[in-house]
Motif scaffolding. Structure first.
Motif, PDB file in Angstrom:
ATOM      1  N   PRO A 136      19.829  -8.641 -47.705  1.00  0.00           N
ATOM      2  CA  PRO A 136      20.401  -9.186 -46.475  1.00  0.00           C
ATOM      3  C   PRO A 136      21.878  -9.498 -46.687  1.00  0.00           C
ATOM      4  CG  PRO A 136      18.967 -10.779 -47.562  1.00  0.00           C
ATOM      5  CD  PRO A 136      18.864  -9.514 -48.346  1.00  0.00           C
ATOM      6  N   ARG A 137      22.664  -9.345 -45.646  1.00  0.00           N
ATOM      7  CA  ARG A 137      24.082  -9.659 -45.857  1.00  0.00           C
ATOM      8  C   ARG A 137      24.244 -11.166 -46.045  1.00  0.00           C
ATOM      9  NH1 ARG A 137      26.068 -12.592 -42.073  1.00  0.00           N
ATOM     10  NH2 ARG A 137      26.464 -12.024 -39.889  1.00  0.00           N
ATOM     11  N   LYS A 138      25.144 -11.534 -46.935  1.00  0.00           N
ATOM     12  CA  LYS A 138      25.343 -12.956 -47.214  1.00  0.00           C
ATOM     13  C   LYS A 138      25.991 -13.610 -45.999  1.00  0.00           C
ATOM     14  CE  LYS A 138      24.986 -12.459 -52.050  1.00  0.00           C
ATOM     15  NZ  LYS A 138      24.878 -11.024 -52.116  1.00  0.00           N
ATOM     16  N   ALA A 139      25.804 -14.922 -45.890  1.00  0.00           N
ATOM     17  CA  ALA A 139      26.304 -15.631 -44.707  1.00  0.00           C
ATOM     18  C   ALA A 139      27.803 -15.417 -44.524  1.00  0.00           C
ATOM     19  CB  ALA A 139      25.991 -17.114 -44.835  1.00  0.00           C
ATOM     20  N   ASN A 140      28.523 -15.319 -45.617  1.00  0.00           N
ATOM     21  CA  ASN A 140      29.982 -15.188 -45.483  1.00  0.00           C
ATOM     22  C   ASN A 140      30.447 -13.734 -45.552  1.00  0.00           C
ATOM     23  OD1 ASN A 140      29.359 -14.778 -48.107  1.00  0.00           O
ATOM     24  ND2 ASN A 140      31.054 -15.971 -48.958  1.00  0.00           N
ATOM     25  N   ALA A 141      29.505 -12.793 -45.324  1.00  0.00           N
ATOM     26  CA  ALA A 141      29.895 -11.378 -45.299  1.00  0.00           C
ATOM     27  C   ALA A 141      29.763 -10.858 -43.869  1.00  0.00           C
ATOM     28  CB  ALA A 141      29.004 -10.582 -46.237  1.00  0.00           C
ATOM     29  N   ARG A 142      30.407  -9.718 -43.595  1.00  0.00           N
ATOM     30  CA  ARG A 142      30.338  -9.139 -42.252  1.00  0.00           C
ATOM     31  C   ARG A 142      30.090  -7.634 -42.351  1.00  0.00           C
ATOM     32  NH1 ARG A 142      30.045 -13.596 -41.490  1.00  0.00           N
ATOM     33  NH2 ARG A 142      31.243 -15.021 -40.163  1.00  0.00           N
ATOM     34  N   HIS A 143      29.332  -7.134 -41.382  1.00  0.00           N
ATOM     35  CA  HIS A 143      29.178  -5.684 -41.246  1.00  0.00           C
ATOM     36  C   HIS A 143      30.443  -5.104 -40.633  1.00  0.00           C
ATOM     37  CE1 HIS A 143      24.967  -5.654 -42.282  1.00  0.00           C
ATOM     38  NE2 HIS A 143      24.741  -6.640 -41.439  1.00  0.00           N
ATOM     39  N   ASP A 144      30.646  -3.803 -40.832  1.00  0.00           N
ATOM     40  CA  ASP A 144      31.775  -3.152 -40.158  1.00  0.00           C
ATOM     41  C   ASP A 144      31.735  -3.448 -38.658  1.00  0.00           C
ATOM     42  OD1 ASP A 144      33.465  -0.958 -41.816  1.00  0.00           O
ATOM     43  OD2 ASP A 144      31.477  -1.111 -42.666  1.00  0.00           O
TER      44      ASP A 144
END
Ligand SMILES: Nc1nc2c(c(=O)[nH]1)N[C@H]1C(S)=C(S)[C@@H](COP(=O)(O)OP(=O)(O)OC[C@H]3O[C@@H](n4cnc5c(=O)[nH]c(N)nc54)[C@H](O)[C@@H]3O)O[C@H]1N2
Ligand SMILES: Nc1nc2c(c(=O)[nH]1)N[C@H]1C(S)=C(S)[C@@H](COP(=O)(O)OP(=O)(O)OC[C@H]3O[C@@H](n4cnc5c(=O)[nH]c(N)nc54)[C@H](O)[C@@H]3O)O[C@H]1N2
Ligand code: SF4
Ligand SMILES: [Mo]
Length: 719
Positions: free
Chosen positions: A463-471
C-alpha cells in the motif's frame, strides 16, 4: 511468526506485459519469477523484472517532494509543494502567457494506469500549446499512418505472430526489446515457432540477436529502407502479384491506380543506395507472396529515421496490396477489453505550428525536436518553464547537450519523477510518485497492441505510505490548484474521480468495453472477475474486424497516396541527386535486454559486467582507421562529439556505427549512483535536432551522418 505472500501482477517495465510472481516474506521481496500460469506470457520474464525489487528498495529513490533553494535540495510537505508549484506556474503564465509553460511526457506514462487514465484534466488545465512527448522520438509515424488510413491514430494493427508462417522484420530487434507496437511476451519462443511453420527474415544494418535466430538476414544501409520498399512495390505491380483478396471491398480506390507511382523504382535502380542486391529484393517479394500467411512488420529502426513515415506507410501498403491486413497471420487489429480508442482523440494534424520552425502539431503535441529552440528563442510564446512528467529528454531527444543548456536557463522546471535524472537535475521542484509495486496495474495501452486479446489486473503489492502520492494524485492535486472546480457539479465530479481512482475508472471502462456486460453487472468481463483471476484472462486470438474496425465515416481504408507519396520528392533529392555524396559513416542505435531507455541504471545487477555503452564498428572499417578492440574513439556529428571505447564485430554492416541510447550519466547533480566505467556517453549528443522526418516531425535517431576517428593515446596525454 513470519508471513509469506505470493503476489501476481504484470511487469510494467516494457511493452511485453509479462506475468510475474512475487514472493514477499515479512514485507521483504524474496523472489520475482515468471508466472507460469499467466495466460499471455506463459512464464517468460527477462532480467529487468527483478529490478522492480531494486527500484522499490532503492535508497536513492526520492520519496518526498523537494524544492531547490540556493542550489540545495530541501524537503517539502505535499500540500506545500503542490501549492508552491501551482503558484509558480500561475505567475509564469500570468507574466508571459499560457504558452510560456512547456510540458514533456516521457515513456513511463504509458506504462502507468493512473497517469494514462487521469492526466487529461491537468494537461487541459495547463492551457499550453507547447506539449511534447517521447512519441516524436519513437512512434509518431505509426499514429499518422493509422489516422490517415484507418481514421484513428491508435488503430494500429500488429503482426499476428502466432499464426504467420513468414515474418519479415525491418528495423526491430524484439530479442532485445521484447517487442514494440507488438506486445508479445516470450517472443523468442514465438519466433522459433514461426520458423517451424515457415520463415523469419530480418532486414537490419546490424546482425542482431533476432537476425541470428532468423532464417535469413540482410544488411541495409540505414535510412534507405524506403527504397527497398519502393522497389518491392515495383516488383509487386510489375510481376502481377498485387492481390488484395477480400480487402478489396474495404479500399477507397482500386490499388492498380497506384502502379505508376512505383514504376521507376526497379530493384536494379535502388540496389547501390541500399546495399541490397536486386536479386535479394526480388526474392523478398516472391518469397512473401509464395507463403500462406506472411506479414511484414517494421519498428523503431524504420520509424525513427529520415523517411520514417513514408517507410511505415509503404510497409502498410505492401501488407494491404498482398491482402495481409486484417487476415489471420497478417497484420491484425486488436479488440482490447478497455476500449481506449473510444476515449481518445482520433487524431488531428496542423491545427497549430511550432513558433520558431513552424512544424505542425499532431494530436495536440509538437515534435520534441523543436523543444530547445522554443526555449532559447526570445519572443512572445517563448517557453520559460517546463513540467517534465516521467521523462528524461536530455538523454532521449536529439541534441541533448543543447537541451541541457536550455533547461538550465529556464525560470521554472518541475519534474514528476522519483529520480533526479539528467533533465530533472535542473528542476526547482521534484514531485516523486510511488514506485510501480505500490500501485494497481492494468495495461490500458499495451493491450491495444497485444498479439492476443488479454486482460489482467493487479492491485498494489505494497500500500502506498501515508506521505506518498500516486502520479494521478499529483496530477489531480495540481489540476485542482491551477483550475479550481467551478460550481457544485464540477466539484462533485472531481471528488468522484478522486475517490474512484484508476480502479473505479477501470470498473466502468471494462463494463462498457467489448467484453463487458454493459448495464448488466452480472454479465461479461468486469473488474471483479479480473480480481479473481490473478493470472489474467485470455480473450482469444486476434480476429478479422473489418469493416466495423475502421473509424472513417465511409468505413473504408483510405489509401491517401497523395499525402504520403509527396515525400518521394525528398527521396529523389536525397538518393538520386547527382551532387549528393554518400556519407562515410551512419550512426544507429542499439538496445540491450538489461537496460531500459535512460533509467533502471541504478540497479547494480542490471548495470554490472562489461560496459555496454560502446561504439560497435565493423572490423574492416576499424582497420582502415587503425582502430583496435577497446581503443577510445571519437564520434562526431554536426552537433557534437562523444568519446567512447570501440567494440569490433562483423555483426555491423560496413559504414555503420552503433551506439546505445540512454547512457551518459556523467553530469553533476544527478542521482544515479553509477560507477564511472558504466556511466557511458549520450548518443543524443550526436543526433541532430534539425534532422527530422519531414512528413511527421519525428526525430531522426537512426542513420545520422557521423565521422569516426581513433583517439591517439599520446595526443590524449598531451592535450
Ligand atoms: N538515440 C536514441 N534515442 C532514443 C531512442 C533510441 O532508440 N535512440 N529511443 C527513444 C524512445 S523509443 C523512447 S520511448 C524515449 C524514452 O525517453 P523518455 O521517455 O524521455 O525517458 P526515459 O528514459 O523513459 O525516462 C523515464 C523517466 O521516468 C521516470 N519514471 C519511471 N517510472 C515512472 C513513473 O511511474 N512515474 C513517474 N512520474 N516517473 C517515472 C524515470 O525515473 C526516468 O527518469 O527515448 C528515445 N530516445
Ligand atoms: N531492453 C530494452 N527493451 C526495451 C527498451 C529498452 O530501452 N531496453 N525500450 C522500449 C521502447 S521505449 C521501445 S520504443 C522499444 C523499441 O523496440 P524495437 O523497435 O525492437 O527497437 P530496437 O531494439 O532499438 O531495434 C531497432 C533495430 O533497428 C535497427 N535499425 C537501425 N536503423 C535502421 C535502419 O535504418 N533500417 C533498418 N531496417 N533497421 C535499422 C537497429 O539495428 C535495431 O536492431 O523497445 C522497448 N523495449
Ligand atoms: S520482457 Fe522483461 S521488462 Fe518486459 S515486461 Fe517482461 S519481464 Fe518486464
Ligand atoms: Mo519507445
Amino acid at each position: 511468526m513470519g508471513s509469506t505472500v505470493k503476489h501476481f501482477r504484470t511487469c510494467n517495465l516494457c511493452e511485453a506485459m509479462c506475468g510475474i510472481e512475487i514472493t514477499v516474506e515479512n514485507d521483504k521481496i524474496t523472489t520475482i519469477k515468471g508466472d507460469a500460469d499467466d495466460s499471455f506470457s506463459r512464464g517468460h520474464i527477462c532480467p529487468k523484472a527483478i529490478a522492480l525489487k531494486d527500484l522499490y528498495e532503492d535508497p536513492d529513490r526520492i520519496r518526498t517532494p523537494m524544492e531547490k533553494v540556493d542550489g540545495e535540495w530541501r524537503e517539502l510537505a505535499w500540500d506545500e509543494a503542490l501549492d508552491k508549484v501551482a503558484a509558480r506556474i500561475q505567475s509564469l503564465q500570468a507574466q508571459h502567457g499560457n504558452d510560456s509553460l512547456g510540458v514533456y511526457l516521457g515513456n513511463p506514462n504509458v506504462h502507468n494506469t493512473g497517469a494514462i487514465l487521469m492526466s487529461g484534466g491537468l494537461l487541459r488545465a495547463l492551457k499550453t500549446n507547447n506539449k511534447f512527448s517521447a512519441t516524436s522520438v519513437d512512434q509518431l509515424p505509426h499514429h499518422i499512418v493509422s489516422w490517415k488510413l484507418f481514421g484513428h491514430q491508435l488503430r494500429i494493427p500488429v503482426p499476428d505472430i502466432d499464426n504467420t508462417d513468414h515474418f519479415l522484420i525491418m528495423g526491430a530487434n524484439p530479442l532485445a526489446s521484447n517487442g514494440s507496437i507488438m506486445s508479445v511476451a516470450d517472443v523468442k519462443q514465438r519466433l522459433k515457432d514461426v520458423r517451424k511453420r515457415g520463415k523469419v527474415i530480418v532486414i537490419d544494418p546490424r546482425r542482431t540477436a533476432t537476425a541470428e535466430l532468423a532464417d535469413a538476414h540482410h544488411f541495409v544501409r540505414p535510412g534507405s529502407d524506403v527504397l527497398v520498399l519502393l522497389a518491392m512495390l515495383n516488383v509487386l505491380f510489375a510481376e502481377g502479384l498485387v492481390n488484395t483478396g477480400s480487402l478489396a471491398k474495404h479500399l477507397d480506390l482500386g490499388p492498380m491506380s497506384l502502379a505508376d507511382k512505383f514504376s521507376s523504382y526497379t530493384p536494379e535502380k535502388v540496389a547501390p543506395q541500399t546495399g541490397m542486391s536486386a536479386e535479394v529484393i526480388r526474392g523478398l517479394v516472391t518469397d512473401f507472396c509464395a507463403a500462406k500467411a506472411p506479414v511484414m512488420y517494421g519498428r523503431l529502426g524504420v520509424s525513427v529515421q529520415e523517411f520514417g513515415t513514408l517507410t511505415q506507410y509503404l510497409i502498410m501498403l505492401f501488407n494491404i496490396l498482398t491482402g495481409r491486413l486484417d487476415s489471420v497471420g497478417g497484420l491484425m487489429f486488436t479488440k482490447p477489453a478497455v476500449d481506449i480508442l473510444a476515449q481518445s482523440g482520433r487524431g488531428n494534424m496542423g491545427r497549430f505550428h511550432s513558433r520558431v520552425r513552424g512544424l505542425p502539431e499532431f494530436n495536440g503535441e509538437l515534435p520534441v525536436a523543436v523543444l530547445s529552440e522554443e526555449i532559447t528563442t526570445a519572443g512572445a510564446g517563448q517557453i520559460k518553464g517546463m513540467v517534465l512528467m516521467a521523462g528524461n529528454p536530455v538523454l532521449s531527444t536529439p541534441n541533448g547537450e543543447q537541451l541541457d543548456r536550455a533547461f538550465k536557463g529556464l525560470d521554472l522546471l518541475v519534474a514528476v519523477d522519483f529520480y533526479i535524472n539528467e533533465s530533472s537535475r535542473h528542476a526547482d521542484f521534484i514531485l516523486p510518485p510511488v514506485s510501480p509495486l505500490e500501485r494497481e496495474h492494468y495495461d490500458v495501452i499495451f493491450n491495444v497492441l497485444a498479439v492476443r486479446n488479454n486482460a489482467r489486473y493487479a492491485k498494489a503489492l505494497f500500500p502506498r505510505k501515508a506521505n506518498a502520492r500516486h502520479d494521478w494524485e499529483i496530477l489531480l492535486g495540481l489540476q485542482d490548484r491551477l483550475q479550481p472546480a467551478k460550481g457544485l457539479k464540477d466539484k462533485l465530479s472531481r471528488e468522484l474521480l478522486r475517490r474512484a481512482g484508476p480502479s473505479g475508472l477501470l470498473r466502468f471502462l471494462l463494463r462498457q468495453g467489448p467484453y463487458g456486460g454493459g448495464l448488466n453487472p452480472f454479465k461479461g468481463l468486469s473488474l471483479t472477475k479480473l480480481k479473481k483471476s490473478p493470472h489474467g484472462i485470455d480473450l482469444g486470438a486476434l480476429k478479422p474486424v473489418l469493416p466495423e474496425g475502421l473509424y472513417h465515416r465511409d468505413r473504408k481504408i483510405h489509401l491517401e497516396a497523395d499525402f504520403f507519396l509527396k515525400d518521394l520528392a525528398r527521396v529523389e533529392a536525397k538518393f538520386f541527386n547527382q551532387d549528393s555524396k554518400p556519407e562515410q559513416f551512419l550512426l544507429i542505435g542499439r538496445r540491450d535486454v538489461r537496460s531500459n531507455n535512460s533509467w533502471l541504471h541504478n540497479s547494480r545487477r542490471l548495470v554490472k559486467g562489461k560496459p555496454r555503452c560502446t561504439a560497435l564498428i565493423n572490423p574492416i572499417d576499424a582497420q582502415k582507421l587503425a582502430i583496435t578492440e577497446g581503443d577510445m574513439v571519437k564520434v562526431s556529428s554536426r552537433v557534437g562529439s562523444v568519446e567512447l571505447a570501440a567494440q569490433l564485430s562483423d555483426e555491423m554492416m560496413s559504414g555503420v556505427i552503433s551506439i546505445p541510447h540512454g547512457w551518459g550519466h556523467t553530469l553533476s547533480g544527478t542521482q544515479w549512483q553509477i560507477a564511472e566505467e558504466h556511466a557511458g556517453v549520450s548518443v543524443n549528443d550526436l543526433t541532430d535536432e534539425m534532422h527530422i522526418d519531414e512528413l511527421s516531425g519525428n526525430a531522426v535517431l537512426n542513420g545520422v551522418p557521423v565521422t569516426l576517428a581513433l583517439i591517439k593515446l599520446d595526443a590524449a596525454i598531451s592535450a
